[in-house]
Scaffold this motif. Structure first.
Motif, PDB file in Angstrom:
ATOM      1  N   ASP A 225      -6.248   2.631  -0.112  1.00 48.58           N
ATOM      2  CA  ASP A 225      -5.400   1.971  -1.105  1.00 48.58           C
ATOM      3  C   ASP A 225      -5.158   0.521  -0.713  1.00 48.58           C
ATOM      4  O   ASP A 225      -4.832   0.219   0.432  1.00 48.58           O
ATOM      5  N   ALA A 226      -5.335  -0.369  -1.677  1.00 54.71           N
ATOM      6  CA  ALA A 226      -5.118  -1.794  -1.427  1.00 54.71           C
ATOM      7  C   ALA A 226      -4.314  -2.363  -2.592  1.00 54.71           C
ATOM      8  O   ALA A 226      -4.863  -2.804  -3.597  1.00 54.71           O
ATOM      9  N   PHE A 227      -2.983  -2.293  -2.460  1.00 56.72           N
ATOM     10  CA  PHE A 227      -2.141  -2.806  -3.533  1.00 56.72           C
ATOM     11  C   PHE A 227      -0.800  -3.281  -2.987  1.00 56.72           C
ATOM     12  O   PHE A 227      -0.358  -2.869  -1.931  1.00 56.72           O
ATOM     13  N   LEU A 228      -0.187  -4.163  -3.767  1.00 57.55           N
ATOM     14  CA  LEU A 228       1.138  -4.696  -3.476  1.00 57.55           C
ATOM     15  C   LEU A 228       1.993  -4.559  -4.714  1.00 57.55           C
ATOM     16  O   LEU A 228       1.504  -4.761  -5.829  1.00 57.55           O
ATOM     17  N   ILE A 229       3.248  -4.230  -4.520  1.00 54.87           N
ATOM     18  CA  ILE A 229       4.201  -4.202  -5.626  1.00 54.87           C
ATOM     19  C   ILE A 229       5.425  -5.005  -5.194  1.00 54.87           C
ATOM     20  O   ILE A 229       6.045  -4.708  -4.181  1.00 54.87           O
ATOM     21  N   LEU A 230       5.729  -6.019  -5.978  1.00 56.66           N
ATOM     22  CA  LEU A 230       6.915  -6.835  -5.735  1.00 56.66           C
ATOM     23  C   LEU A 230       7.960  -6.445  -6.775  1.00 56.66           C
ATOM     24  O   LEU A 230       7.813  -6.754  -7.963  1.00 56.66           O
ATOM     25  N   ASP A 231       8.967  -5.707  -6.329  1.00 54.45           N
ATOM     26  CA  ASP A 231      10.028  -5.222  -7.208  1.00 54.45           C
ATOM     27  C   ASP A 231      11.190  -6.191  -7.225  1.00 54.45           C
ATOM     28  O   ASP A 231      11.650  -6.620  -6.167  1.00 54.45           O
TER      29      ASP A 231
ATOM     30  N   VAL B  25      -1.208 -10.228   1.147  1.00 52.32           N
ATOM     31  CA  VAL B  25      -2.353 -10.356   0.235  1.00 52.32           C
ATOM     32  C   VAL B  25      -3.658 -10.427   1.019  1.00 52.32           C
ATOM     33  O   VAL B  25      -4.611  -9.704   0.729  1.00 52.32           O
ATOM     34  N   PHE B  26      -3.707 -11.272   2.035  1.00 52.95           N
ATOM     35  CA  PHE B  26      -4.954 -11.460   2.776  1.00 52.95           C
ATOM     36  C   PHE B  26      -5.279 -10.295   3.703  1.00 52.95           C
ATOM     37  O   PHE B  26      -6.405 -10.157   4.155  1.00 52.95           O
TER      38      PHE B  26
ATOM     39  N   ARG C 249      14.788  -3.920 -12.581  1.00 50.90           N
ATOM     40  CA  ARG C 249      13.701  -2.948 -12.674  1.00 50.90           C
ATOM     41  C   ARG C 249      12.387  -3.548 -13.151  1.00 50.90           C
ATOM     42  O   ARG C 249      11.576  -2.890 -13.778  1.00 50.90           O
ATOM     43  N   THR C 250      12.178  -4.835 -12.877  1.00 42.30           N
ATOM     44  CA  THR C 250      10.895  -5.456 -13.183  1.00 42.30           C
ATOM     45  C   THR C 250      10.047  -5.450 -11.923  1.00 42.30           C
ATOM     46  O   THR C 250      10.568  -5.358 -10.807  1.00 42.30           O
ATOM     47  N   PHE C 251       8.738  -5.522 -12.104  1.00 40.65           N
ATOM     48  CA  PHE C 251       7.870  -5.636 -10.940  1.00 40.65           C
ATOM     49  C   PHE C 251       6.582  -6.335 -11.301  1.00 40.65           C
ATOM     50  O   PHE C 251       6.203  -6.433 -12.462  1.00 40.65           O
ATOM     51  N   LEU C 252       5.924  -6.824 -10.265  1.00 38.97           N
ATOM     52  CA  LEU C 252       4.604  -7.429 -10.344  1.00 38.97           C
ATOM     53  C   LEU C 252       3.739  -6.655  -9.368  1.00 38.97           C
ATOM     54  O   LEU C 252       4.161  -6.401  -8.234  1.00 38.97           O
ATOM     55  N   GLN C 253       2.557  -6.246  -9.803  1.00 41.24           N
ATOM     56  CA  GLN C 253       1.684  -5.418  -8.970  1.00 41.24           C
ATOM     57  C   GLN C 253       0.281  -6.007  -8.946  1.00 41.24           C
ATOM     58  O   GLN C 253      -0.240  -6.417  -9.981  1.00 41.24           O
ATOM     59  N   ALA C 254      -0.319  -6.036  -7.769  1.00 43.83           N
ATOM     60  CA  ALA C 254      -1.704  -6.483  -7.613  1.00 43.83           C
ATOM     61  C   ALA C 254      -2.465  -5.420  -6.845  1.00 43.83           C
ATOM     62  O   ALA C 254      -1.933  -4.811  -5.913  1.00 43.83           O
ATOM     63  N   SER C 255      -3.718  -5.201  -7.242  1.00 50.53           N
ATOM     64  CA  SER C 255      -4.579  -4.285  -6.504  1.00 50.53           C
ATOM     65  C   SER C 255      -5.939  -4.934  -6.330  1.00 50.53           C
ATOM     66  O   SER C 255      -6.386  -5.710  -7.163  1.00 50.53           O
ATOM     67  N   GLY C 256      -6.583  -4.624  -5.198  1.00 49.85           N
ATOM     68  CA  GLY C 256      -7.878  -5.199  -4.871  1.00 49.85           C
ATOM     69  C   GLY C 256      -7.834  -5.851  -3.506  1.00 49.85           C
ATOM     70  O   GLY C 256      -6.985  -5.536  -2.671  1.00 49.85           O
TER      71      GLY C 256
ATOM     72  N   CYS D 190       0.818  -1.228   0.000  1.00 47.46           N
ATOM     73  CA  CYS D 190       0.000   0.000   0.000  1.00 47.46           C
ATOM     74  C   CYS D 190       0.847   1.270   0.000  1.00 47.46           C
ATOM     75  O   CYS D 190       0.464   2.280   0.600  1.00 47.46           O
ATOM     76  N   GLY D 191       1.991   1.239  -0.647  1.00 46.59           N
ATOM     77  CA  GLY D 191       2.837   2.411  -0.743  1.00 46.59           C
ATOM     78  C   GLY D 191       3.568   2.786   0.532  1.00 46.59           C
ATOM     79  O   GLY D 191       4.230   3.810   0.594  1.00 46.59           O
TER      80      GLY D 191
END
Length: 111
Positions: free
Chosen positions: A35-41, A26-27, A46-53, A9-10
């Protein structure tokens, strides 16, 4: 060994998260709380995976590759699926992006 940071969540971040760290993050997401998000850097390329919800409404998934191209999955995911995809990404396993269609969003502007 690749280095990863899980941003929640930043705010809070976890260095080299374990599957347990990812599952808990996640849970714990709740979009009714803001805000409900995760960013795995992946810090080295410089790649990342992001999920929101959250687990009640489902999750959107997006990623950026090493060429700064950004993509969004064309479907929503359950909390369990997000845990599996983030864990796979954090282990350097490319299987996290299989089994779905990706929509190209554009190339990130580099400062």
């Amino acid at each position: 060994m690749k280095r990863y940071t899980l941003g929640i969540c930043g705010g809070v971040s976890v260095e080299n998260p374990t599957e347990k760290d990812i599952r808990e993050a996640v849970f714990a997401l709740d979009s009714r709380e803001g805000d409900a998000f995760l960013i795995l850097d992946q810090l080295d390329d410089r790649t990342f995976l992001q999920a929101s919800g959250d687990r009640d409404v489902g999750f959107e998934l997006a990623h950026q590759d090493s060429t700064s191209q950004q993509f969004r999955a064309k479907r929503d995911f359950s909390a369990g699926e997000i845990v599996r995809k983030f864990t796979s990404f954090s282990q350097g396993n490319p299987d996290w992006k299989n089994g779905m269609e990706w929509e190209f969003l554009g190339k990130a502007e580099m400062a």
